[in-house]
Design an enzyme around this catalytic site. Sequence first.
Site, PDB file in Angstrom:
ATOM      1  N   LYS A  67       4.014 -11.473   1.446  1.00 58.67           N
ATOM      2  CA  LYS A  67       2.942 -10.591   1.904  1.00 58.67           C
ATOM      3  C   LYS A  67       2.444  -9.618   0.825  1.00 58.67           C
ATOM      4  O   LYS A  67       1.919  -8.554   1.126  1.00 58.67           O
ATOM      5  CB  LYS A  67       3.347  -9.810   3.171  1.00 58.67           C
ATOM      6  CG  LYS A  67       3.900 -10.657   4.293  1.00 58.67           C
ATOM      7  CD  LYS A  67       3.286 -12.019   4.422  1.00 58.67           C
ATOM      8  CE  LYS A  67       1.872 -12.034   4.967  1.00 58.67           C
ATOM      9  NZ  LYS A  67       1.324 -13.436   4.875  1.00 58.67           N
ATOM     10  N   THR A  70       0.416 -13.365  -2.528  1.00 58.60           N
ATOM     11  CA  THR A  70       0.798 -14.653  -3.109  1.00 58.60           C
ATOM     12  C   THR A  70      -0.352 -15.657  -3.047  1.00 58.60           C
ATOM     13  O   THR A  70      -0.651 -16.348  -4.030  1.00 58.60           O
ATOM     14  CB  THR A  70       1.986 -15.241  -2.313  1.00 58.60           C
ATOM     15  OG1 THR A  70       2.883 -14.186  -1.978  1.00 58.60           O
ATOM     16  CG2 THR A  70       2.687 -16.325  -3.096  1.00 58.60           C
ATOM     17  N   TRP A  72      -3.535 -15.172  -2.797  1.00 58.70           N
ATOM     18  CA  TRP A  72      -4.603 -14.748  -3.698  1.00 58.70           C
ATOM     19  C   TRP A  72      -4.255 -15.113  -5.151  1.00 58.70           C
ATOM     20  O   TRP A  72      -5.078 -15.667  -5.879  1.00 58.70           O
ATOM     21  CB  TRP A  72      -4.788 -13.231  -3.537  1.00 58.70           C
ATOM     22  CG  TRP A  72      -6.005 -12.650  -4.175  1.00 58.70           C
ATOM     23  CD1 TRP A  72      -7.136 -13.314  -4.563  1.00 58.70           C
ATOM     24  CD2 TRP A  72      -6.223 -11.269  -4.476  1.00 58.70           C
ATOM     25  NE1 TRP A  72      -8.040 -12.413  -5.085  1.00 58.70           N
ATOM     26  CE2 TRP A  72      -7.503 -11.166  -5.033  1.00 58.70           C
ATOM     27  CE3 TRP A  72      -5.439 -10.105  -4.319  1.00 58.70           C
ATOM     28  CZ2 TRP A  72      -8.033  -9.936  -5.456  1.00 58.70           C
ATOM     29  CZ3 TRP A  72      -5.971  -8.891  -4.724  1.00 58.70           C
ATOM     30  CH2 TRP A  72      -7.245  -8.801  -5.282  1.00 58.70           C
ATOM     31  N   HIS A 137       9.314 -17.095  -4.048  1.00 63.02           N
ATOM     32  CA  HIS A 137       9.700 -15.736  -3.654  1.00 63.02           C
ATOM     33  C   HIS A 137      11.120 -15.413  -4.160  1.00 63.02           C
ATOM     34  O   HIS A 137      11.641 -14.350  -3.877  1.00 63.02           O
ATOM     35  CB  HIS A 137       9.702 -15.600  -2.130  1.00 63.02           C
ATOM     36  CG  HIS A 137       8.345 -15.700  -1.498  1.00 63.02           C
ATOM     37  ND1 HIS A 137       7.231 -15.081  -2.014  1.00 63.02           N
ATOM     38  CD2 HIS A 137       7.920 -16.325  -0.366  1.00 63.02           C
ATOM     39  CE1 HIS A 137       6.185 -15.324  -1.227  1.00 63.02           C
ATOM     40  NE2 HIS A 137       6.579 -16.094  -0.228  1.00 63.02           N
ATOM     41  N   ARG A 159       2.826  -5.451  -4.487  1.00 67.06           N
ATOM     42  CA  ARG A 159       1.906  -4.686  -3.639  1.00 67.06           C
ATOM     43  C   ARG A 159       2.625  -3.454  -3.136  1.00 67.06           C
ATOM     44  O   ARG A 159       3.846  -3.487  -2.955  1.00 67.06           O
ATOM     45  CB  ARG A 159       1.488  -5.569  -2.467  1.00 67.06           C
ATOM     46  CG  ARG A 159       0.401  -5.007  -1.598  1.00 67.06           C
ATOM     47  CD  ARG A 159       0.112  -5.955  -0.438  1.00 67.06           C
ATOM     48  NE  ARG A 159      -1.111  -5.565   0.245  1.00 67.06           N
ATOM     49  CZ  ARG A 159      -1.527  -6.091   1.388  1.00 67.06           C
ATOM     50  NH1 ARG A 159      -0.820  -7.049   1.961  1.00 67.06           N
ATOM     51  NH2 ARG A 159      -2.647  -5.684   1.952  1.00 67.06           N
ATOM     52  N   TYR A 225      -1.332  -5.867  -6.674  1.00 66.73           N
ATOM     53  CA  TYR A 225      -2.392  -6.192  -5.711  1.00 66.73           C
ATOM     54  C   TYR A 225      -3.407  -5.055  -5.648  1.00 66.73           C
ATOM     55  O   TYR A 225      -4.621  -5.272  -5.696  1.00 66.73           O
ATOM     56  CB  TYR A 225      -1.739  -6.405  -4.343  1.00 66.73           C
ATOM     57  CG  TYR A 225      -2.666  -6.776  -3.201  1.00 66.73           C
ATOM     58  CD1 TYR A 225      -2.797  -8.099  -2.796  1.00 66.73           C
ATOM     59  CD2 TYR A 225      -3.377  -5.796  -2.500  1.00 66.73           C
ATOM     60  CE1 TYR A 225      -3.625  -8.445  -1.725  1.00 66.73           C
ATOM     61  CE2 TYR A 225      -4.209  -6.139  -1.437  1.00 66.73           C
ATOM     62  CZ  TYR A 225      -4.329  -7.461  -1.062  1.00 66.73           C
ATOM     63  OH  TYR A 225      -5.146  -7.794  -0.003  1.00 66.73           O
ATOM     64  N   LYS A 292      -6.415  -8.888   6.874  1.00 67.13           N
ATOM     65  CA  LYS A 292      -7.390  -7.836   6.596  1.00 67.13           C
ATOM     66  C   LYS A 292      -7.738  -7.758   5.115  1.00 67.13           C
ATOM     67  O   LYS A 292      -8.852  -7.414   4.737  1.00 67.13           O
ATOM     68  CB  LYS A 292      -6.826  -6.493   7.051  1.00 67.13           C
ATOM     69  CG  LYS A 292      -7.618  -5.882   8.178  1.00 67.13           C
ATOM     70  CD  LYS A 292      -7.080  -4.517   8.536  1.00 67.13           C
ATOM     71  CE  LYS A 292      -8.025  -3.831   9.501  1.00 67.13           C
ATOM     72  NZ  LYS A 292      -7.511  -2.514   9.905  1.00 67.13           N
TER      73      LYS A 292
HETATM   74  P1  A3P Z   1      -2.894  -8.130   5.027  1.00 67.26           P
HETATM   75  O1  A3P Z   1      -1.931  -8.572   6.065  1.00 67.26           O
HETATM   76  O2  A3P Z   1      -2.696  -6.689   4.649  1.00 67.26           O
HETATM   77  O3  A3P Z   1      -4.307  -8.424   5.370  1.00 67.26           O
HETATM   78  P2  A3P Z   1       0.666 -13.377   0.944  1.00 67.26           P
HETATM   79  O4  A3P Z   1      -0.417 -14.237   0.435  1.00 67.26           O
HETATM   80  O5  A3P Z   1       1.684 -13.018  -0.096  1.00 67.26           O
HETATM   81  O6  A3P Z   1       1.249 -13.914   2.194  1.00 67.26           O
HETATM   82  O7  A3P Z   1       0.004 -11.976   1.297  1.00 67.26           O
HETATM   83  C1  A3P Z   1      -0.779 -11.832   2.442  1.00 67.26           C
HETATM   84  C2  A3P Z   1      -1.692 -10.632   2.330  1.00 67.26           C
HETATM   85  O8  A3P Z   1      -2.704 -10.906   1.364  1.00 67.26           O
HETATM   86  C3  A3P Z   1      -2.391 -10.357   3.638  1.00 67.26           C
HETATM   87  O9  A3P Z   1      -2.607  -8.940   3.685  1.00 67.26           O
HETATM   88  C4  A3P Z   1      -3.675 -11.142   3.450  1.00 67.26           C
HETATM   89  O10 A3P Z   1      -4.724 -10.757   4.303  1.00 67.26           O
HETATM   90  C5  A3P Z   1      -3.983 -10.843   2.013  1.00 67.26           C
HETATM   91  N1  A3P Z   1      -4.860 -11.843   1.362  1.00 67.26           N
HETATM   92  C6  A3P Z   1      -4.933 -13.169   1.589  1.00 67.26           C
HETATM   93  N2  A3P Z   1      -5.858 -13.735   0.810  1.00 67.26           N
HETATM   94  C7  A3P Z   1      -6.387 -12.755   0.048  1.00 67.26           C
HETATM   95  C8  A3P Z   1      -7.409 -12.714  -0.942  1.00 67.26           C
HETATM   96  N3  A3P Z   1      -8.053 -13.816  -1.297  1.00 67.26           N
HETATM   97  N4  A3P Z   1      -7.685 -11.528  -1.520  1.00 67.26           N
HETATM   98  C9  A3P Z   1      -7.025 -10.411  -1.148  1.00 67.26           C
HETATM   99  N5  A3P Z   1      -6.064 -10.379  -0.208  1.00 67.26           N
HETATM  100  C10 A3P Z   1      -5.745 -11.531   0.394  1.00 67.26           C
END
Ligand code: A3P
Length: 325
Positions: A67, A70, A72, A137, A159, A225, A292
């Site tokens: 979270k 990753t 992105w 991870h 993050r 992030y 979000k």
């Molecule tokens: P939120 O729950 O705060 O919205 P991971 O990819 O490591 O699982 O992280 C998930 C988080 O990254 C989530 O945050 C998700 O919405 C956000 N996320 C996913 N795609 C993204 C993107 N392209 N740019 C920015 N944040 C992104």
Amino acid sequence: ADEEEKHLSSECKEVLLSLPKERGWRTAFLYKFQGYWCQAKEIQAIMAFQKHFKAKDTDIILASIPKSGTTWMKALSFAIINRKNFPIISDHHGHPHPLLTSNPHDLVPFLEYKLYANNQIPELSQIADEPRVFATHIPFASLNLLPSMNNIKIVYICRNPFDTFISSWHFLNKLRSQGLPEISLEEAFKMYCDGVIGFGPFWEHMLGYWNESLKRPNNVLFLKYDDMKQDIVSNLKKLASFLGFPFSPEEEKQGVIQDIAKLCSFEEMKKLDVNKNGKSIKDIENKYLFRKGEVGDWVNYLSPSMVKQLSLIMEEKLDASGLSF
Ligand code: A3P
């Protein structure tokens, strides 16, 4: 727990018997393995990875605690590395960019959820293309077991813990195994502060990669992030140079960096069909990966006393290292 652990190898089941365990978030239990908390299935995969993975000097590994962005980071790195073969805007034959039809998790596989999952031993030596790009991870100390790992490049995306916690809480409650009760925000917060979260404690995960990035900056790039959200262009330049695919002045003039940022942006990715309706990681619908995508959403959830408590933990655990948010 029995359902979750039924299909594990007897070797893994044996190991589990000796490990400390706590109530989990999406599974009945988390186990403390090599110093961090994880699910039984992850332990089996990590053991297989540690036994069989052979690094190549050109390998790139994208690392994170869950979270933290990753998905992105996978999208951005894939776009940067493959932009000769897959032009960002659309090639002259009009083929759509792979990131428009595939989820980033299909393009950059996780070591522990894909390649070494379910007792598989993948034939990674047969991947001819270089660099090979993987994601994980796994904490640094457990990743970097062999000297051959010293030459590879690792990008860590980090993050702020407030948002990572809120993101985890939403995500893991959605994925919870059937029959497990929902975890309240208060219960989850206590677990997070106690370090009991997948691959946590979070501070140890961050510090492992942070300290290594200070020691070996050419091999470990530490990105945040929150910084990337604020200034994507300079972070993409840093990332591209580190990966060995720097942007030429020409590309900069053409706006390639901005095109990559847009292609991989939360807004663009969330609305793609593959990300609304697809499924790329076992048991996880892609839509749950895009919630979000903001910095600071935690203000809508955390009480002043929670903020104080987590701030104190961060101060105590991170301040001396120089890592701050
Ligand atoms: P939120 O729950 O705060 O919205 P991971 O990819 O490591 O699982 O992280 C998930 C988080 O990254 C989530 O945050 C998700 O919405 C956000 N996320 C996913 N795609 C993204 C993107 N392209 N740019 C920015 N944040 C992104």
